[in-house]
Design an enzyme around this catalytic site. Structure first.
Site, mmCIF file in Angstrom:
data_model
loop_
_atom_site.group_PDB
_atom_site.id
_atom_site.type_symbol
_atom_site.label_atom_id
_atom_site.label_comp_id
_atom_site.label_asym_id
_atom_site.label_seq_id
_atom_site.Cartn_x
_atom_site.Cartn_y
_atom_site.Cartn_z
ATOM 1 N N HIS A 49 0.827 -1.325 0.071
ATOM 2 C CA HIS A 49 -0.013 0.014 -0.067
ATOM 3 C C HIS A 49 0.880 1.354 -0.003
ATOM 4 O O HIS A 49 1.503 1.423 0.710
ATOM 5 C CB HIS A 49 -0.903 0.015 1.211
ATOM 6 C CG HIS A 49 -1.774 1.190 1.484
ATOM 7 N ND1 HIS A 49 -1.578 2.001 2.471
ATOM 8 C CD2 HIS A 49 -3.041 1.340 0.700
ATOM 9 C CE1 HIS A 49 -2.582 2.813 2.425
ATOM 10 N NE2 HIS A 49 -3.567 2.624 1.241
ATOM 11 N N HIS A 91 -0.808 10.396 -2.659
ATOM 12 C CA HIS A 91 -2.214 10.191 -2.245
ATOM 13 C C HIS A 91 -3.082 11.454 -1.850
ATOM 14 O O HIS A 91 -4.237 11.229 -2.542
ATOM 15 C CB HIS A 91 -2.200 9.540 -0.692
ATOM 16 C CG HIS A 91 -3.241 9.057 -0.185
ATOM 17 N ND1 HIS A 91 -4.053 10.044 0.826
ATOM 18 C CD2 HIS A 91 -4.066 8.189 -0.067
ATOM 19 C CE1 HIS A 91 -5.171 9.415 1.259
ATOM 20 N NE2 HIS A 91 -5.339 8.342 0.617
#
Ligand code: G3P
Ligand code: CA
Length: 299
Positions: A49, A91
């Site tokens: 991730h 992100h």
């Protein structure tokens, strides 16, 4: 005659050897019809991730490299788009949290993004994990990531804030097409495209239906899902991603009954990894791909 006997013996030996080796191969990788290794469909997927972001600054090449070293099956890449329409790995919509800069990605050119330090924040926030090599790391573009890790890697790519970046899906598919990373529309594909936005996923398929999609779902309460909703998702996606803190065994079983993959995020403790494995998930997003592999080995 003697030659015939030798040839038959060699053939028998070859068959015995193949039979012995086959189970070992099917445990890890099998071969796709393009001749490239594809993941065993029963493999529990370990998705690094934002890279191995528990160990290195998220969405840097250093974090992705560690993810590979730790045998993550996929590199997870969140996408934002610069003012001059370049897809970068980040992100947040703003650069504030993960660089030494401030402001929105959409207001900066790639040249401006490239001047930022995407590593020092990590050393300050996590002194126990700090590494001088992280100082001055650049924000990578999607293309740089793909060039570095190539077609041997697998990519789990998220279109972030697609409403802010009209055209991001076209640009994503242009790049994937350029590096021959599109297709088949099956979990075995080198690239999975994920989004919280059903519209963004629909745009992807309107451009090219030959690519597997994962519908991310954000729940504010404990999650429930109906058979109708699952049928609808199964009509365009191969799986679902949702927070492991909101789902339960019943949810996972229901998703699996509809033959969809179930990938909870972001599972970081061994206890939680074991919990979601017991529920029957088909893989998970984790900042610690090394830890998850330990759990898998221990089972
Ligand atoms: O993409 C799965 C998971 O990463 C979604 O959450 O916020 O970490 O992108 P986020
Ligand atoms: Ca993500």
């Amino acid at each position: 005659m003697e030659n015939m006997r030798k040839m038959s013996l060699s053939l028998v030996l070859l068959l015995v050897l193949s039979a012995l080796l086959l189970p070992i191969q099917t445990l890890a990788h099998s071969t796709s019809n393009t001749g490239e290794p594809s993941l065993n469909p029963n493999r529990i997927l370990n998705v690094a991730h934002r890279g191995a972001s528990g160990h290195a600054p998220e969405h840097t090449l250093a974090a992705y490299e560690l993810g590979e070293k730790m045998h993550g099956d996929y590199i997870e890449v969140d996408l934002q788009m610069t003012k001059d329409s370049v897809l970068i790995a980040m992100h947040d919509e703003k650069v504030n949290r993960t660089t030494n800069g401030t402001g929105y990605v959409k207001d900066k050119t790639l040249k401006e993004i490239k001047q930022l330090d995407a590593g020092s924040w990590f050393n300050k926030k996590y002194p126990e994990k700090a590494n001088p090599a992280y100082v001055g790391l650049e924000v990578p573009t999607l293309e740089e990531v793909i060039r570095k890790f190539g077609r041997d890697a697998r990519y789990y790519i998220e279109t972030k804030s697609p409403e802010v970046y009209p055209g991001m899906e076209e640009e994503l598919l242009r790049i994937l097409n350029r590096y021959k990373l599109i297709g088949p529309n099956a979990p075995s594909s080198k690239v999975l495209i994920q989004s919280f936005s059903e519209e963004s996923l629909s745009i992807v398929h309107s451009i090219n239906p030959d690519i597997p999609l994962i519908q991310l779902i954000s729940y504010s309460e404990p999650a429930t899902i109906t058979d109708e909703e699952l049928d609808e998702i199964a009509s365009y996606a191969v799986g679902i991603g949702a927070s492991h803190t909101k789902i339960d065994q019943e949810y996972v079983q229901k998703v699996r009954e509809h033959e969809l993959l179930m990938h909870p995020y972001t599972v970081n403790t061994k206890e939680d990894m074991k919990k979601v494995l017991d529920w029957g998930v088909t893989g998970m997003f984790t900042n610690y791909p090394d830890r998850f592999n330990e759990v898998l080995r221990e089972r």
